[in-house]
Scaffold this motif. Structure first.
Motif, PDB file in Angstrom:
ATOM      1  N   SER A   1       0.810  -1.217   0.000  1.00  0.00           N
ATOM      2  CA  SER A   1       0.000   0.000   0.000  1.00  0.00           C
ATOM      3  C   SER A   1       0.845   1.269   0.000  1.00  0.00           C
ATOM      4  CB  SER A   1      -0.948   0.002   1.196  1.00  0.00           C
ATOM      5  OG  SER A   1      -0.223  -0.109   2.406  1.00  0.00           O
ATOM      6  N   GLU A   2       1.986   1.255   0.687  1.00  0.00           N
ATOM      7  CA  GLU A   2       2.842   2.435   0.740  1.00  0.00           C
ATOM      8  C   GLU A   2       3.415   2.761  -0.646  1.00  0.00           C
ATOM      9  OE1 GLU A   2       3.450   4.632   2.988  1.00  0.00           O
ATOM     10  OE2 GLU A   2       2.306   3.726   4.617  1.00  0.00           O
ATOM     11  N   ARG A   3       3.836   1.735  -1.362  1.00  0.00           N
ATOM     12  CA  ARG A   3       4.373   1.966  -2.708  1.00  0.00           C
ATOM     13  C   ARG A   3       3.278   2.441  -3.655  1.00  0.00           C
ATOM     14  NH1 ARG A   3       8.288  -2.248  -6.047  1.00  0.00           N
ATOM     15  NH2 ARG A   3       8.722  -0.845  -7.808  1.00  0.00           N
ATOM     16  N   ILE A   4       2.086   1.879  -3.502  1.00  0.00           N
ATOM     17  CA  ILE A   4       0.954   2.316  -4.326  1.00  0.00           C
ATOM     18  C   ILE A   4       0.622   3.776  -4.034  1.00  0.00           C
ATOM     19  CG2 ILE A   4      -1.516   1.991  -4.727  1.00  0.00           C
ATOM     20  CD1 ILE A   4      -1.084  -0.998  -4.256  1.00  0.00           C
ATOM     21  N   LYS A   5       0.670   4.158  -2.765  1.00  0.00           N
ATOM     22  CA  LYS A   5       0.388   5.546  -2.391  1.00  0.00           C
ATOM     23  C   LYS A   5       1.406   6.497  -3.009  1.00  0.00           C
ATOM     24  CE  LYS A   5      -0.351   8.537   1.636  1.00  0.00           C
ATOM     25  NZ  LYS A   5      -0.368   8.604   3.127  1.00  0.00           N
ATOM     26  N   LYS A   6       2.684   6.113  -2.979  1.00  0.00           N
ATOM     27  CA  LYS A   6       3.722   6.952  -3.587  1.00  0.00           C
ATOM     28  C   LYS A   6       3.510   7.078  -5.088  1.00  0.00           C
ATOM     29  CE  LYS A   6       7.355   6.010  -0.171  1.00  0.00           C
ATOM     30  NZ  LYS A   6       8.696   5.391   0.051  1.00  0.00           N
ATOM     31  N   CYS A   7       3.084   5.986  -5.723  1.00  0.00           N
ATOM     32  CA  CYS A   7       2.823   6.040  -7.165  1.00  0.00           C
ATOM     33  C   CYS A   7       1.649   6.966  -7.472  1.00  0.00           C
ATOM     34  CB  CYS A   7       2.546   4.625  -7.688  1.00  0.00           C
ATOM     35  SG  CYS A   7       2.309   4.531  -9.469  1.00  0.00           S
ATOM     36  N   ILE A   8       0.630   6.934  -6.634  1.00  0.00           N
ATOM     37  CA  ILE A   8      -0.526   7.805  -6.832  1.00  0.00           C
ATOM     38  C   ILE A   8      -0.115   9.273  -6.773  1.00  0.00           C
ATOM     39  CG2 ILE A   8      -2.712   8.551  -5.802  1.00  0.00           C
ATOM     40  CD1 ILE A   8      -3.160   5.650  -4.938  1.00  0.00           C
ATOM     41  N   HIS A   9       0.767   9.619  -5.848  1.00  0.00           N
ATOM     42  CA  HIS A   9       1.173  11.017  -5.641  1.00  0.00           C
ATOM     43  C   HIS A   9       2.467  11.358  -6.372  1.00  0.00           C
ATOM     44  CE1 HIS A   9      -1.874  12.126  -2.657  1.00  0.00           C
ATOM     45  NE2 HIS A   9      -1.775  10.878  -2.221  1.00  0.00           N
ATOM     46  N   TYR A  10       2.842  10.581  -7.354  1.00  0.00           N
ATOM     47  CA  TYR A  10       4.099  10.797  -8.066  1.00  0.00           C
ATOM     48  C   TYR A  10       4.159  12.189  -8.697  1.00  0.00           C
ATOM     49  CZ  TYR A  10       8.053   9.737 -11.169  1.00  0.00           C
ATOM     50  OH  TYR A  10       9.258   9.739 -11.812  1.00  0.00           O
ATOM     51  N   PHE A  11       3.067  12.621  -9.304  1.00  0.00           N
ATOM     52  CA  PHE A  11       3.063  13.893 -10.018  1.00  0.00           C
ATOM     53  C   PHE A  11       2.827  15.097  -9.115  1.00  0.00           C
ATOM     54  CE2 PHE A  11       1.869  11.005 -13.598  1.00  0.00           C
ATOM     55  CZ  PHE A  11       3.040  11.189 -14.317  1.00  0.00           C
ATOM     56  N   ASP A  12       2.830  14.879  -7.805  1.00  0.00           N
ATOM     57  CA  ASP A  12       2.799  15.999  -6.860  1.00  0.00           C
ATOM     58  C   ASP A  12       4.186  16.551  -6.584  1.00  0.00           C
ATOM     59  OD1 ASP A  12       0.087  16.093  -6.550  1.00  0.00           O
ATOM     60  OD2 ASP A  12       0.033  14.774  -4.807  1.00  0.00           O
ATOM     61  N   GLY A  13       5.209  15.959  -7.203  1.00  0.00           N
ATOM     62  CA  GLY A  13       6.576  16.406  -6.986  1.00  0.00           C
ATOM     63  C   GLY A  13       6.801  17.820  -7.473  1.00  0.00           C
ATOM     64  N   ALA A  14       7.831  18.462  -6.928  1.00  0.00           N
ATOM     65  CA  ALA A  14       8.118  19.860  -7.252  1.00  0.00           C
ATOM     66  C   ALA A  14       8.471  20.052  -8.723  1.00  0.00           C
ATOM     67  CB  ALA A  14       9.260  20.363  -6.373  1.00  0.00           C
ATOM     68  N   PHE A  15       9.053  19.041  -9.356  1.00  0.00           N
ATOM     69  CA  PHE A  15       9.465  19.189 -10.750  1.00  0.00           C
ATOM     70  C   PHE A  15       8.263  19.372 -11.670  1.00  0.00           C
ATOM     71  CE2 PHE A  15      10.854  17.889 -14.930  1.00  0.00           C
ATOM     72  CZ  PHE A  15      12.116  18.454 -15.032  1.00  0.00           C
ATOM     73  N   PHE A  16       7.111  18.854 -11.284  1.00  0.00           N
ATOM     74  CA  PHE A  16       5.937  18.880 -12.161  1.00  0.00           C
ATOM     75  C   PHE A  16       5.069  20.122 -11.953  1.00  0.00           C
ATOM     76  CE2 PHE A  16       7.002  14.383 -11.507  1.00  0.00           C
ATOM     77  CZ  PHE A  16       7.214  14.002 -12.823  1.00  0.00           C
ATOM     78  N   GLU A  17       5.517  21.058 -11.139  1.00  0.00           N
ATOM     79  CA  GLU A  17       4.787  22.319 -10.985  1.00  0.00           C
ATOM     80  C   GLU A  17       4.889  23.130 -12.273  1.00  0.00           C
ATOM     81  OE1 GLU A  17       6.227  24.373  -7.602  1.00  0.00           O
ATOM     82  OE2 GLU A  17       5.558  22.856  -6.157  1.00  0.00           O
TER      83      GLU A  17
END
Length: 393
Positions: free
Chosen positions: A89-105
């Protein structure tokens, strides 16, 4: 301000948190225990009791067998579909929020419009899908109203005689069936648009990348200013830095697709396999029931929901493939002929890397997440339907 993912999947994430499929930042151990309890209470016993009924029940006619196989196939797909949430579940959660990273702003208006369209699509899909699942669940749970000689909406093996059992046994069993069916239906109903929407998030990032590559010169002029005078060396340096960031952007999208495939390919594949059986048996059931009955309505609603589930996966997977396949076109449409040799070499490397489109594989790379797979599922369902029709005759 909520992140892009939170704005896109707020409905799905709240529902997943309610069903213990989205781990919080605190009390993770307790939450994981609840996830296991929900899985082994609502997911595992239901198909087991159905299978026992199918094996032990005597004098089952063809329509009863078809009805049991129809539901058993769908409920059985919940086992592999939800199993990754138990230990991953933790890895799935990180994958879900992948595009919340600063680079994608994003800072440009054109890129914000692309993301707004993506968020609108994801929210609308999630809401529409929940409405469809609710309609299918209500029509299915009320089947005993029109289903003669049946107390429950599905045939299950019970350790007691349903006809002579106390009312408390009947009510308790009925409530358990409704709860187990609701857990499976609604978890699937929020996971499917989430998985498909994440593929569309990656597609939107590719659109942004293509826009950057096509208008590199224009973006530099906008940022530096028309009145600012830079020599050719300074402009080439800025251009190369922009291209370098585009290459990093492309690599990050590739990393997401790899992680996305690892986290969700098993869920998508289980849905594809179940869809072949469910679509086939649903169409067969429609030929056996009265067109004006509640059974017919339940089958139609369920068939529409199932087709929507697999179409979401295949459609957004195809969009991802097609957009990634046109990155080189975006580079060619730009003013590459005005760049220096160093910048053009960097673009050539990016073009060579982008020659291989981003195609998501499901089930240990057995099938693609594309519209070709959707048509293949329909063909296999029709073939199986023809076999069952001839067997019924």
């Amino acid at each position: 301000m909520p992140s892009i993912i939170q704005q896109s999947f707020s409905v799905s994430l709240r529902a997943m948190r309610f069903f213990f499929l989205y781990p919080p930042d605190k009390h993770k151990t307790l939450y994981r225990i609840c996830t296991h309890v929900m899985y082994f209470v609502f997911i595992v016993p239901f198909p087991s009791l159905q299978f026992l009924n199918l094996v032990l029940q005597e004098n089952l006619d063809f329509s009863q067998i078809a009805d049991n196989v129809f539901l058993l196939a769908e409920i059985m797909c919940f086992l592999p579909k939800l199993y990754p949430f138990l230990g991953n579940s933790e890895r799935i959660k990180k994958c879900i929020h992948y595009f919340d990273g600063a680079f994608f702003e994003v800072v440009r208006t054109e890129h914000e419009e692309i993301l707004k369209q993506c968020m609108k699509m994801c929210r609308g899909t999630a809401i529409l899908f929940l409405v469809a699942v609710t309609g299918a669940y209500i029509s299915w749970s009320t089947r005993p109203i029109s289903w003669k000689n049946h107390i429950f909406p599905v045939d299950l093996w019970m350790p007691y005689d349903v006809k002579t059992a106390p009312v408390t046994y009947i009510v308790g069993t009925y409530l358990y069936i409704l709860a187990a069916a609701a857990y499976g239906a609604y978890t699937s109903g929020v996971i499917d648009p989430l998985i498909a929407g994440l593929a569309y998030q990656a597609t939107s990032q590719i659109k942004i990348l293509k826009h950057k590559l096509q208008f590199l010169s224009e973006h530099i002029i906008d940022e530096v200013g028309k009145n600012t005078k830079l020599d050719a060396k300074g402009l080439n340096k800025l251009m190369y830095e922009k291209i370098r960031k585009c290459i990093i952007h492309h690599n990050l999208i590739l990393e997401f697709v790899t992680e996305y495939e690892h986290c969700f390919s098993q869920m998508a594949f289980s849905q594809f396999v179940a869809a072949i059986i469910v679509i086939c048996v649903s169409c067969l059931q429609l030929t056996l029931v009265d067109l004006l009955s509640l059974d017919c309505l339940a089958m139609v609603m369920y068939l529409i929901t199932m087709l929507s589930e697999i179409y979401l996966y295949c459609y957004f997977g195809t969009l991802l493939y097609e957009e990634s396949n046109t990155i080189t076109d975006a580079i060619y449409l730009g003013k590459w002929y005005e760049y220096d040799v160093k910048c053009r070499k960097a673009l050539i490397l990016l073009m060579e890397r982008a020659k291989k489109p981003m195609l998501v594989k499901c089930g240990h790379k057995i099938v693609d997440m594309s519209l070709d797979t959707f048509s293949m599922i329909l063909r296999r369902s029709y073939s199986l339907l023809a076999v069952l029709e001839s067997f019924n005759e």
